[in-house]
Design a protein around this motif. Structure first.
Motif, mmCIF file in Angstrom:
data_model
loop_
_atom_site.group_PDB
_atom_site.id
_atom_site.type_symbol
_atom_site.label_atom_id
_atom_site.label_comp_id
_atom_site.label_asym_id
_atom_site.label_seq_id
_atom_site.Cartn_x
_atom_site.Cartn_y
_atom_site.Cartn_z
ATOM 1 N N ALA A 37 -58.399 -2.116 44.328
ATOM 2 C CA ALA A 37 -59.294 -2.916 44.997
ATOM 3 C C ALA A 37 -60.330 -2.171 45.804
ATOM 4 C CB ALA A 37 -58.916 -3.945 46.080
ATOM 5 N N ALA A 38 -61.742 -2.292 45.550
ATOM 6 C CA ALA A 38 -62.820 -1.587 46.385
ATOM 7 C C ALA A 38 -62.878 -2.211 47.718
ATOM 8 C CB ALA A 38 -63.978 -1.595 45.598
ATOM 9 N N GLN A 39 -63.252 -1.499 48.598
ATOM 10 C CA GLN A 39 -63.634 -1.974 50.096
ATOM 11 C C GLN A 39 -64.502 -0.975 50.666
ATOM 12 O OE1 GLN A 39 -59.787 -2.336 51.800
ATOM 13 N NE2 GLN A 39 -59.762 -0.321 52.424
ATOM 14 N N HIS A 40 -65.586 -1.776 51.431
ATOM 15 C CA HIS A 40 -66.690 -1.116 52.036
ATOM 16 C C HIS A 40 -66.994 -1.906 53.131
ATOM 17 C CE1 HIS A 40 -69.976 1.840 52.732
ATOM 18 N NE2 HIS A 40 -70.744 0.516 52.917
ATOM 19 N N PRO A 41 -67.112 -1.574 54.383
ATOM 20 C CA PRO A 41 -66.821 -0.203 54.758
ATOM 21 C C PRO A 41 -65.284 0.229 54.559
ATOM 22 C CG PRO A 41 -67.175 -1.589 56.700
ATOM 23 C CD PRO A 41 -67.485 -2.422 55.653
ATOM 24 N N PRO A 42 -64.824 1.350 54.690
ATOM 25 C CA PRO A 42 -63.833 1.942 54.587
ATOM 26 C C PRO A 42 -62.803 1.443 55.723
ATOM 27 C CG PRO A 42 -65.135 3.919 54.420
ATOM 28 C CD PRO A 42 -65.845 2.609 54.823
ATOM 29 N N GLU A 43 -61.434 1.420 55.447
ATOM 30 C CA GLU A 43 -60.809 1.045 56.618
ATOM 31 C C GLU A 43 -59.188 2.030 56.307
ATOM 32 O OE1 GLU A 43 -60.777 -1.503 58.509
ATOM 33 O OE2 GLU A 43 -62.596 -2.304 57.915
ATOM 34 N N ASP A 44 -58.398 1.884 57.129
ATOM 35 C CA ASP A 44 -57.242 2.595 57.326
ATOM 36 C C ASP A 44 -56.151 2.371 56.425
ATOM 37 O OD1 ASP A 44 -58.091 4.310 59.376
ATOM 38 O OD2 ASP A 44 -57.090 3.171 60.757
#
Ligand SMILES: [Zn+2]
Length: 142
Positions: A37-44
Motif C-alpha cells: 500500500a502507498a501512503q502520503h503523508p508518511p506515517e510510522d
C-alpha cells in the motif's frame, strides 16, 4: 528557483518521515513492504496493515488535479503580497490513493481545472535555523 509563496514564507519542520519528500528533489512516496500500500503523508506504520516495514519509492513526478481553489485572502501576514494564488489537491502518479497539496504555479488564480495534468517542480530553500537545504515540491500545469 524562488519560492512561489515567497522566500520568507514558513518552511516545513523536517522529521525522519517527511525528509525524503522535502529534501530529495524527487517525489518520494512511502510504501508498505508487506502489503504494497502507498501512503502520503508518511506515517510510522502502514495504515492498511499496521506493518512497520515501510520504504520510500521514487514516483514519476507527475499527477492529476483532483480539486483546486484560488486563495484571495492572505491567511498569513507573509502572504499579503502573494494573493491570489492556486492551491490544488494532486493525485500522485504511481501512488494509488495518495494525494499531495500544493500550488500550481504557472496558471492564473482560478484557472486550474479538475483533471489538469501537472508535473512536480522543486523550490530550493535553506532553513535559516538549521542550515538544512530543502527542495519543496510544487506543481506546474503540463
Ligand atoms: Zn501494509
Amino acid at each position: 528557483m524562488a519560492r512561489h509563496l515567497g522566500d520568507d514564507y514558513l518552511l516545513p519542520v523536517l522529521d525522519p518521515d517527511n525528509t525524503p519528500w522535502f529534501t530529495s528533489g524527487r517525489l518520494q512516496v512511502q510504501f508498505c513492504s508487506d502489503c504494497n500500500a502507498a501512503q502520503h503523508p508518511p506515517e510510522d506504520v502502514c495504515v492498511s496493515c499496521r506493518s512497520t516495514h515501510l520504504e520510500f519509492r521514487e514516483m514519476p513526478g507527475e499527477g492529476t488535479v483532483e480539486s483546486a481553489v484560488a486563495v484571495h485572502f492572505p491567511v498569513h501576514p507573509l502572504l499579503k503580497d502573494r494573493v491570489p494564488y492556486n492551491v490544488a489537491v494532486i493525485s500522485i502518479d504511481g501512488a494509488p490513493g495518495c494525494n499531495a497539496i500544493g500550488n500550481v504555479t504557472n496558471k492564473g488564480a482560478g484557472d486550474v481545472e479538475i483533471g489538469q495534468r501537472v508535473r512536480a517542480i522543486f523550490e530550493e530553500a535553506t532553513d535559516p535555523n538549521t542550515g538544512e537545504k530543502l527542495l519543496i515540491p510544487n506543481w506546474v500545469a503540463i
